[in-house]
Design a protein around this motif. Sequence first.
Motif, PDB file in Angstrom:
ATOM      1  N   PRO A  31       0.805  -1.225   0.000  1.00  0.00           N
ATOM      2  CA  PRO A  31       0.000   0.000   0.000  1.00  0.00           C
ATOM      3  C   PRO A  31       0.834   1.271   0.000  1.00  0.00           C
ATOM      4  CG  PRO A  31      -0.894  -1.590   1.562  1.00  0.00           C
ATOM      5  CD  PRO A  31       0.410  -2.159   1.085  1.00  0.00           C
ATOM      6  N   VAL A  32       1.889   1.333   0.825  1.00  0.00           N
ATOM      7  CA  VAL A  32       2.681   2.560   0.917  1.00  0.00           C
ATOM      8  C   VAL A  32       3.601   2.715  -0.285  1.00  0.00           C
ATOM      9  CG1 VAL A  32       4.349   3.827   2.331  1.00  0.00           C
ATOM     10  CG2 VAL A  32       2.513   2.544   3.430  1.00  0.00           C
ATOM     11  N   GLY A  33       4.159   1.619  -0.789  1.00  0.00           N
ATOM     12  CA  GLY A  33       5.012   1.703  -1.968  1.00  0.00           C
ATOM     13  C   GLY A  33       4.253   2.178  -3.191  1.00  0.00           C
ATOM     14  N   LEU A  34       3.068   1.635  -3.420  1.00  0.00           N
ATOM     15  CA  LEU A  34       2.265   2.072  -4.554  1.00  0.00           C
ATOM     16  C   LEU A  34       1.823   3.525  -4.385  1.00  0.00           C
ATOM     17  CD1 LEU A  34       0.060  -1.077  -5.274  1.00  0.00           C
ATOM     18  CD2 LEU A  34       2.130  -0.335  -6.455  1.00  0.00           C
ATOM     19  N   ALA A  35       1.513   3.919  -3.152  1.00  0.00           N
ATOM     20  CA  ALA A  35       1.145   5.314  -2.895  1.00  0.00           C
ATOM     21  C   ALA A  35       2.321   6.239  -3.192  1.00  0.00           C
ATOM     22  CB  ALA A  35       0.690   5.484  -1.451  1.00  0.00           C
ATOM     23  N   ALA A  36       3.533   5.823  -2.799  1.00  0.00           N
ATOM     24  CA  ALA A  36       4.719   6.632  -3.094  1.00  0.00           C
ATOM     25  C   ALA A  36       4.854   6.855  -4.591  1.00  0.00           C
ATOM     26  CB  ALA A  36       5.966   5.953  -2.536  1.00  0.00           C
ATOM     27  N   ALA A  37       4.696   5.797  -5.365  1.00  0.00           N
ATOM     28  CA  ALA A  37       4.806   5.913  -6.814  1.00  0.00           C
ATOM     29  C   ALA A  37       3.718   6.815  -7.383  1.00  0.00           C
ATOM     30  CB  ALA A  37       4.730   4.528  -7.447  1.00  0.00           C
ATOM     31  N   ALA A  38       2.496   6.700  -6.854  1.00  0.00           N
ATOM     32  CA  ALA A  38       1.399   7.545  -7.338  1.00  0.00           C
ATOM     33  C   ALA A  38       1.695   9.019  -7.099  1.00  0.00           C
ATOM     34  CB  ALA A  38       0.091   7.137  -6.655  1.00  0.00           C
ATOM     35  N   HIS A  39       2.208   9.345  -5.921  1.00  0.00           N
ATOM     36  CA  HIS A  39       2.538  10.739  -5.608  1.00  0.00           C
ATOM     37  C   HIS A  39       3.689  11.245  -6.476  1.00  0.00           C
ATOM     38  CE1 HIS A  39      -0.026  11.764  -2.158  1.00  0.00           C
ATOM     39  NE2 HIS A  39       0.075  10.488  -1.808  1.00  0.00           N
ATOM     40  N   LEU A  40       4.690  10.423  -6.706  1.00  0.00           N
ATOM     41  CA  LEU A  40       5.819  10.833  -7.539  1.00  0.00           C
ATOM     42  C   LEU A  40       5.373  11.084  -8.972  1.00  0.00           C
ATOM     43  CD1 LEU A  40       8.461   8.361  -6.094  1.00  0.00           C
ATOM     44  CD2 LEU A  40       8.615  10.860  -5.992  1.00  0.00           C
TER      45      LEU A  40
ATOM     46  N   ASP B  88      12.610   3.026   0.506  1.00  0.00           N
ATOM     47  CA  ASP B  88      12.466   1.642   0.944  1.00  0.00           C
ATOM     48  C   ASP B  88      11.153   1.496   1.707  1.00  0.00           C
ATOM     49  OD1 ASP B  88      12.610  -0.905   1.977  1.00  0.00           O
ATOM     50  OD2 ASP B  88      14.605  -0.685   2.848  1.00  0.00           O
ATOM     51  N   THR B  89      10.158   0.877   1.071  1.00  0.00           N
ATOM     52  CA  THR B  89       8.871   0.608   1.719  1.00  0.00           C
ATOM     53  C   THR B  89       8.634  -0.902   1.801  1.00  0.00           C
ATOM     54  OG1 THR B  89       7.561   0.644  -0.337  1.00  0.00           O
ATOM     55  CG2 THR B  89       7.946   2.751   0.759  1.00  0.00           C
ATOM     56  N   SER B  90       9.701  -1.658   2.004  1.00  0.00           N
ATOM     57  CA  SER B  90       9.611  -3.117   1.940  1.00  0.00           C
ATOM     58  C   SER B  90       8.957  -3.741   3.162  1.00  0.00           C
ATOM     59  CB  SER B  90      11.005  -3.723   1.737  1.00  0.00           C
ATOM     60  OG  SER B  90      11.901  -3.324   2.762  1.00  0.00           O
ATOM     61  N   GLY B  91       8.649  -2.946   4.184  1.00  0.00           N
ATOM     62  CA  GLY B  91       7.910  -3.457   5.333  1.00  0.00           C
ATOM     63  C   GLY B  91       8.751  -4.310   6.252  1.00  0.00           C
ATOM     64  N   THR B  92       8.053  -5.034   7.150  1.00  0.00           N
ATOM     65  CA  THR B  92       8.734  -5.865   8.146  1.00  0.00           C
ATOM     66  C   THR B  92       8.153  -7.267   8.249  1.00  0.00           C
ATOM     67  OG1 THR B  92       7.273  -5.048   9.910  1.00  0.00           O
ATOM     68  CG2 THR B  92       9.336  -3.849   9.556  1.00  0.00           C
TER      69      THR B  92
ATOM     70  N   PHE C 163      17.889   9.097   0.294  1.00  0.00           N
ATOM     71  CA  PHE C 163      17.495   7.750   0.661  1.00  0.00           C
ATOM     72  C   PHE C 163      16.514   7.838   1.822  1.00  0.00           C
ATOM     73  CE2 PHE C 163      17.569   3.949   3.191  1.00  0.00           C
ATOM     74  CZ  PHE C 163      17.450   2.961   2.239  1.00  0.00           C
ATOM     75  N   PHE C 164      15.385   7.150   1.702  1.00  0.00           N
ATOM     76  CA  PHE C 164      14.339   7.229   2.723  1.00  0.00           C
ATOM     77  C   PHE C 164      13.801   5.839   3.045  1.00  0.00           C
ATOM     78  CE2 PHE C 164      14.226  11.056   0.138  1.00  0.00           C
ATOM     79  CZ  PHE C 164      14.337  12.061   1.087  1.00  0.00           C
ATOM     80  N   ILE C 165      13.513   5.605   4.314  1.00  0.00           N
ATOM     81  CA  ILE C 165      12.759   4.431   4.753  1.00  0.00           C
ATOM     82  C   ILE C 165      11.374   4.925   5.139  1.00  0.00           C
ATOM     83  CG2 ILE C 165      12.607   2.552   6.419  1.00  0.00           C
ATOM     84  CD1 ILE C 165      15.618   2.726   6.773  1.00  0.00           C
ATOM     85  N   ALA C 166      10.344   4.336   4.538  1.00  0.00           N
ATOM     86  CA  ALA C 166       8.971   4.790   4.774  1.00  0.00           C
ATOM     87  C   ALA C 166       8.068   3.592   5.030  1.00  0.00           C
ATOM     88  CB  ALA C 166       8.467   5.605   3.592  1.00  0.00           C
ATOM     89  N   GLY C 167       6.842   3.887   5.473  1.00  0.00           N
ATOM     90  CA  GLY C 167       5.888   2.826   5.745  1.00  0.00           C
ATOM     91  C   GLY C 167       6.215   2.085   7.022  1.00  0.00           C
ATOM     92  N   MET C 168       5.756   0.849   7.125  1.00  0.00           N
ATOM     93  CA  MET C 168       5.922   0.076   8.348  1.00  0.00           C
ATOM     94  C   MET C 168       7.393  -0.085   8.720  1.00  0.00           C
ATOM     95  SD  MET C 168       4.393  -3.698   9.301  1.00  0.00           S
ATOM     96  CE  MET C 168       2.702  -3.126   9.141  1.00  0.00           C
ATOM     97  N   LYS C 169       8.273  -0.194   7.737  1.00  0.00           N
ATOM     98  CA  LYS C 169       9.695  -0.363   8.031  1.00  0.00           C
ATOM     99  C   LYS C 169      10.256   0.857   8.750  1.00  0.00           C
ATOM    100  CE  LYS C 169      13.988  -2.031   5.939  1.00  0.00           C
ATOM    101  NZ  LYS C 169      14.581  -2.640   4.728  1.00  0.00           N
ATOM    102  N   SER C 170       9.703   2.037   8.487  1.00  0.00           N
ATOM    103  CA  SER C 170      10.197   3.246   9.143  1.00  0.00           C
ATOM    104  C   SER C 170       9.917   3.230  10.642  1.00  0.00           C
ATOM    105  CB  SER C 170       9.567   4.496   8.522  1.00  0.00           C
ATOM    106  OG  SER C 170       8.200   4.631   8.900  1.00  0.00           O
TER     107      SER C 170
ATOM    108  N   GLY D 277       1.735   6.178   6.791  1.00  0.00           N
ATOM    109  CA  GLY D 277       2.638   5.919   5.683  1.00  0.00           C
ATOM    110  C   GLY D 277       2.304   6.743   4.456  1.00  0.00           C
ATOM    111  N   TYR D 278       1.017   6.966   4.197  1.00  0.00           N
ATOM    112  CA  TYR D 278       0.626   7.760   3.031  1.00  0.00           C
ATOM    113  C   TYR D 278       1.100   9.199   3.159  1.00  0.00           C
ATOM    114  CZ  TYR D 278      -2.484   3.823   1.964  1.00  0.00           C
ATOM    115  OH  TYR D 278      -2.996   2.582   1.660  1.00  0.00           O
ATOM    116  N   GLU D 279       1.008   9.761   4.353  1.00  0.00           N
ATOM    117  CA  GLU D 279       1.487  11.127   4.534  1.00  0.00           C
ATOM    118  C   GLU D 279       3.011  11.181   4.465  1.00  0.00           C
ATOM    119  OE1 GLU D 279       1.235  15.331   5.212  1.00  0.00           O
ATOM    120  OE2 GLU D 279       0.074  13.770   4.216  1.00  0.00           O
ATOM    121  N   GLN D 280       3.676  10.145   4.930  1.00  0.00           N
ATOM    122  CA  GLN D 280       5.132  10.086   4.800  1.00  0.00           C
ATOM    123  C   GLN D 280       5.562  10.204   3.337  1.00  0.00           C
ATOM    124  OE1 GLN D 280       6.299   6.338   6.494  1.00  0.00           O
ATOM    125  NE2 GLN D 280       6.552   7.151   8.565  1.00  0.00           N
TER     126      GLN D 280
END
Length: 435
Positions: free
Chosen positions: A28-37, A165-169, A373-380, A392-395
Amino acid sequence: MTMALTVPARREASRLAGLPVVVIGAGPVGLAAAAHLLERGVEVLILEAGEAAGAGVSSWGHVRLFSPWSEVVDPAAARLLDAAGWDAPEARRLPLGSEVVRDYLLPLAGTPALSPVLRYSSRVTAVSRQGMDKTRSMGRADTPFLLRISTPTADETLLARAVIDTSGTLSNANGLLASGWNPTADGALWLANAMPDVLGTERARFAGRRVVVVGAGHSAANTLLALAKLKETEPETEIVWVIRNATPVRVFGEATDELAARGQLGDNTHSLVRRGVVELVDLFEIDDAHPDEEGVRLTGRRYGNPFELRGDIVVAATGFRPDLSILREIRLSLDDIVEAPRQLAPLIDPNLHSCGTVPPHGVAELTQPEPNFFIAGMKSYGRAPTFLMLTGYEQVRSIADELAGDPDAARVVQLILPETGVCSSGPGDGGSCCS
């Protein structure tokens, strides 16, 4: 006077020109990042280890979220979907994980904007700078990132101007033992991961067995409720709940939770304990596990004295931690305890904050010593069990503004989260506010 030249004079066009921003993970957060970019005109490439978008969510597809659809869908992602004729789900309904994948993530990944920039079965195994290890500084910010990728056919590398990096945990669970380790004994037969599909694909494994659930968070509570449902038709099933603390306050202390489903989860779990459906074993620090022909023995200390507990299956609902091994050559500043970005860690400390009391944050708190370089989403969030998708979406909205050259917009962060009393107890055994 002698002057040291730390950055060489540029004799050619930027080495970063024409390179994409690489997003690791198509959740969810990775796809959102791409949509915003993409909305900001930034070239992007998404690398997903699984065979489809939302592979991590699919692993707990049988679990219902606490959040309604209105808090699951990212605004930029919704705009892409709407342009493709998406039929949005009913905003107030609570979806299953499988519905999030089917009705949101897969359609989003299939939009004309995102489909061409998605690569599946592409696992990132290492991130560095082209021609530079962690120790080299001269010209570092102008040097492309180098990513090593493992695919079913071969290993390869690619270049990027920035990495998110939104690869989660979810693929990196905490250890079962109080030490944070996993038992040395092979757990293939007796150890189950968090959130098993007790009422579905794994029903036969749990029916009529003595099941020990270890962990004080929401993953544990969901599993206990599923096991209680199984016990209604398989009465020989025994359910034992092991926690390290004196009480599972993270689950029980939810009467004022603004997410009604999360509050109900606490009430229902408490009821199972009161009625004797679930045996609660508190203050048990597990030192080791010893499998035998009858199942497994958990040994350790309870109330300071030696203690032993037997079970057939142990569910390790002990939470998750970030996998930092792929980032060995990236300069990171992480909190020593939570393993979150150092500026973010005090804002999400589970000793102080619940999911709903985490203040808005974005690129300012997520910036690392490694430029772009950024770590976002659950991994952050590192080991903190307080993450919500909305956070994560606001991140990634903030990060996208930064990478698009709008630092002022990147630092205006706004987020309203549902208040709750959960996740504010002591350092318990994990769980996730978004699952």
